[in-house]
Design a protein around this motif. Structure first.
Motif, mmCIF file in Angstrom:
data_model
loop_
_atom_site.group_PDB
_atom_site.id
_atom_site.type_symbol
_atom_site.label_atom_id
_atom_site.label_comp_id
_atom_site.label_asym_id
_atom_site.label_seq_id
_atom_site.Cartn_x
_atom_site.Cartn_y
_atom_site.Cartn_z
ATOM 1 N N ARG A 1 -10.206 3.887 3.651
ATOM 2 C CA ARG A 1 -8.839 4.110 3.170
ATOM 3 C C ARG A 1 -8.307 5.480 3.573
ATOM 4 O O ARG A 1 -7.174 5.836 3.215
ATOM 5 C CB ARG A 1 -8.799 3.954 1.647
ATOM 6 C CG ARG A 1 -9.142 2.547 1.185
ATOM 7 C CD ARG A 1 -9.468 2.502 -0.291
ATOM 8 N NE ARG A 1 -8.359 2.946 -1.118
ATOM 9 C CZ ARG A 1 -8.456 3.187 -2.430
ATOM 10 N NH1 ARG A 1 -9.632 3.029 -3.047
ATOM 11 N NH2 ARG A 1 -7.408 3.588 -3.124
ATOM 12 N N HIS B 1 -14.861 4.833 0.069
ATOM 13 C CA HIS B 1 -13.439 5.108 0.254
ATOM 14 C C HIS B 1 -13.084 5.471 1.702
ATOM 15 O O HIS B 1 -11.901 5.671 1.996
ATOM 16 C CB HIS B 1 -12.989 6.249 -0.659
ATOM 17 C CG HIS B 1 -13.097 5.948 -2.127
ATOM 18 N ND1 HIS B 1 -12.499 4.843 -2.703
ATOM 19 C CD2 HIS B 1 -13.739 6.599 -3.133
ATOM 20 C CE1 HIS B 1 -12.761 4.833 -4.002
ATOM 21 N NE2 HIS B 1 -13.513 5.873 -4.287
ATOM 22 N N LEU C 1 -8.336 8.399 -5.129
ATOM 23 C CA LEU C 1 -8.456 7.064 -4.542
ATOM 24 C C LEU C 1 -9.152 6.108 -5.511
ATOM 25 O O LEU C 1 -8.797 4.933 -5.604
ATOM 26 C CB LEU C 1 -9.232 7.132 -3.226
ATOM 27 C CG LEU C 1 -8.491 7.732 -2.021
ATOM 28 C CD1 LEU C 1 -9.457 7.976 -0.877
ATOM 29 C CD2 LEU C 1 -7.353 6.825 -1.574
ATOM 30 N N ASP D 1 -3.688 4.693 -0.075
ATOM 31 C CA ASP D 1 -4.410 5.110 1.121
ATOM 32 C C ASP D 1 -3.988 6.537 1.441
ATOM 33 O O ASP D 1 -3.017 7.048 0.869
ATOM 34 C CB ASP D 1 -4.103 4.186 2.296
ATOM 35 C CG ASP D 1 -4.617 2.766 2.083
ATOM 36 O OD1 ASP D 1 -5.648 2.609 1.397
ATOM 37 O OD2 ASP D 1 -3.981 1.827 2.584
ATOM 38 N N VAL E 1 0.853 5.177 1.021
ATOM 39 C CA VAL E 1 0.111 6.146 1.825
ATOM 40 C C VAL E 1 0.549 7.563 1.468
ATOM 41 O O VAL E 1 1.748 7.873 1.460
ATOM 42 C CB VAL E 1 0.319 5.902 3.329
ATOM 43 C CG1 VAL E 1 -0.469 6.929 4.151
ATOM 44 C CG2 VAL E 1 -0.102 4.483 3.708
ATOM 45 N N ARG F 1 0.845 -1.188 0.000
ATOM 46 C CA ARG F 1 0.000 0.000 0.000
ATOM 47 C C ARG F 1 0.886 1.245 0.000
ATOM 48 O O ARG F 1 1.961 1.267 0.618
ATOM 49 C CB ARG F 1 -0.901 0.038 1.235
ATOM 50 C CG ARG F 1 -1.706 -1.221 1.475
ATOM 51 C CD ARG F 1 -2.716 -1.473 0.396
ATOM 52 N NE ARG F 1 -3.741 -0.426 0.325
ATOM 53 C CZ ARG F 1 -4.700 -0.393 -0.593
ATOM 54 N NH1 ARG F 1 -4.751 -1.344 -1.524
ATOM 55 N NH2 ARG F 1 -5.601 0.569 -0.599
#
Length: 374
Positions: free
Chosen positions: A70, A67, A40, A47, A17, A15
Motif C-alpha cells: 500500500r 503494509h 495504515l 494508501d 491516497v 481508495r
C-alpha cells in the motif's frame, strides 16, 4: 475526527491516497515510516506515496510487509532543512522530498499531503505549486486544541502562515475555520470568536474592531454564530468552537500552550514520584492519570492544516514521534475522505463576496466620515 454534517464522504470502495514527506522530521525517516504504518493499520482504505531517499526508506518499509503493497516509494535525493529559508527553497527546492510530496497533490496522484518539515518552506512550496483558492487573500494554518468536554476540540487560525492579517483576512479565516469545524468536527453551527486582549467592546486595535464588525455582519453568510471578542483563556474553553486571530498571535499562543502542557506534565511526574506515599497514590490512580495523559497529549492532535490552497496540506510538528505522525496522517486522510477541499472552496467564495460587500460599505462610511467599527 468525526465526519461533519456537510460532509460528502468518498464512496466506500474508493481508495484515498496520502502523499507523505519522509525526510523532514527531527526524528528522521524511521519515525515517519512508523507513524505511516500505524495510520495504515487504522485506515484500511488508505494508501500512501512516500517521498525521500530510497536507500534509507526501502529497508524501513521492508520491516512491515503487511503494509508494503500500500506504499509507493518516490525517490527524492535532496531534503529541505529546518534552517533553510523559504525563498531559497522556492527557487532551488526542486528534487527535494518536500517538493515531490506537494507535487503529488498538484498532479492529482494524492488527495492530501503531510510533512514534518520546515513550516515556512512548506507553506511557500505549497503556495507555489498548488496556488491559493480563487478569491483568497492569504492562506491560514488551523490547529486543534482540547477542551474540558471529552471529545470536543476547538479550531484556531491563523497559527503562523503570515504574521499579519487585515480585517477582511480575519473574515476569510472565520469562514474557513467554521467550514473546518463543520466538516471535520461535526459542529453544525460553529461558534466563532475573535481573539483580543479583552471581551469588552472598546478594547483592542482598530483593525480588530473593524474585523469585529465584519464578522458580526456576515456570520449568517458563513453559517456560524459570532460570539464576539474572546480572550486567551477561551482557547481551551467550551465558550467557542473557532478562534480567529493573526498568525503572530496564534503562533505565540500555540507555543505557550504547548510549553505549559509540557511543564504541567513534568511537574506532575516530579510530584507523583517525590515520596513513597505519592508513588502509592500514583499507582492507585494510574488508570485516571493515563486517561488524562491521553486527553492532553499534544501528539494525538498533531497536525496544522493549511487552509485556502488548491490542495489539502497537513503540517506535522517537526519533533513528532510515530504517534504524532500517525495523528497528522490520519487527519489528512479524514479531510480527504469527506472531500473537505470542495466544501472549503465554496466557503471561500462566500467569504470573498462578503469581503467585497464590506469594502463597499467601508468606502461609503469613509466618504461620510463614519467609523467602520461602529
Amino acid at each position: 475526527m468525526a465526519l461533519g454534517p456537510e460532509s460528502a464522504p468518498a464512496p466506500a470502495t474508493e481508495r484515498v491516497v496520502i502523499s507523505v514527506d519522509a525526510m523532514g522530521g527531527d526524528h528522521g525517516p524511521a519515525a515517519v515510516v512508523a507513524g505511516l504504518v500505524e495510520s495504515l493499520g487504522q485506515h484500511p482504505r488508505m494508501d500512501a506515496i512516500l517521498h525521500g531517499d530510497e536507500a534509507v526508506l526501502r529497508p524501513l518499509i521492508a520491516r512491515h510487509p503487511e503494509h508494503a503493497s500500500r506504499i509507493t516509494l518516490r525517490h527524492a535525493e535532496r531534503v529541505v532543512k529546518m534552517e533553510d529559508k523559504p525563498a531559497q527553497v522556492m527557487r532551488h527546492g526542486q528534487g527535494t522530498s518536500m517538493f515531490s510530496t506537494i507535487d503529488a497533490v498538484k498532479d492529482d496522484e494524492a488527495a492530501a499531503a503531510v510533512s514534518c518539515g520546515n513550516t515556512g518552506a512548506l507553506m511557500a512550496v505549497s503556495m507555489l505549486r498548488l496556488r491559493k483558492l480563487p478569491g483568497l487573500s492569504r492562506p491560514a494554518i488551523a490547529s486543534l486544541f482540547p477542551t474540558p468536554t471529552p471529545g470536543k476540540m476547538n479550531v484556531m487560525l491563523d497559527m503562523g502562515a503570515d504574521v499579519k492579517a487585515e480585517p477582511t483576512d480575519l473574515l476569510q479565516f472565520a469562514f474557513m475555520g467554521a467550514s473546518y469545524a463543520r466538516n471535520g468536527l461535526a459542529i453544525a453551527r460553529p461558534r466563532v470568536g475573535l481573539l483580543n486582549v479583552g471581551t469588552e467592546e472598546h478594547k483592542g486595535r482598530a483593525e480588530l474592531h473593524e474585523a469585529h464588525a465584519l464578522l458580526g455582519r456576515h456570520a449568517e453568510a458563513g453559517s456560524f454564530d459570532y460570539v464576539g471578542f474572546v480572550e486567551g483563556t477561551d482557547i481551551l474553553s467550551d465558550r467557542v468552537d473557532v478562534i480567529v486571530t493573526d498568525g503572530f498571535t496564534g503562533n505565540v499562543a500555540l507555543k505557550a500552550i504547548e510549553g505549559t502542557a509540557r511543564l504541567v506534565g513534568d511537574l506532575l511526574r516530579q510530584t507523583l514520584t517525590s515520596t513513597l506515599l505519592a508513588k502509592l497514590g500514583a499507582l492507585l490512580a494510574r488508570g485516571a492519570l493515563r486517561r488524562l495523559q491521553m486527553r492532553i497529549d499534544p501528539r494525538r492532535v498533531n497536525g496544522g492544516v493549511f487552509l485556502g490552497l488548491n490542495g489539502t496540506v497537513v503540517k506535522s510538528h517537526g519533533s513528532a514521534d510515530a504517534t504524532g505522525v500517525a495523528a497528522a496522517i490520519g487527519l489528512a486522510y479524514q479531510l480527504a475522505q469527506v472531500r473537505f477541499l470542495e466544501r472549503l472552496a465554496a466557503r471561500v467564495a462566500s467569504a470573498e463576496a462578503a469581503g467585497q460587500d464590506a469594502g463597499q460599505v467601508g468606502a461609503e462610511m469613509a466618504g461620510t466620515g463614519g467609523n467602520p467599527s461602529e
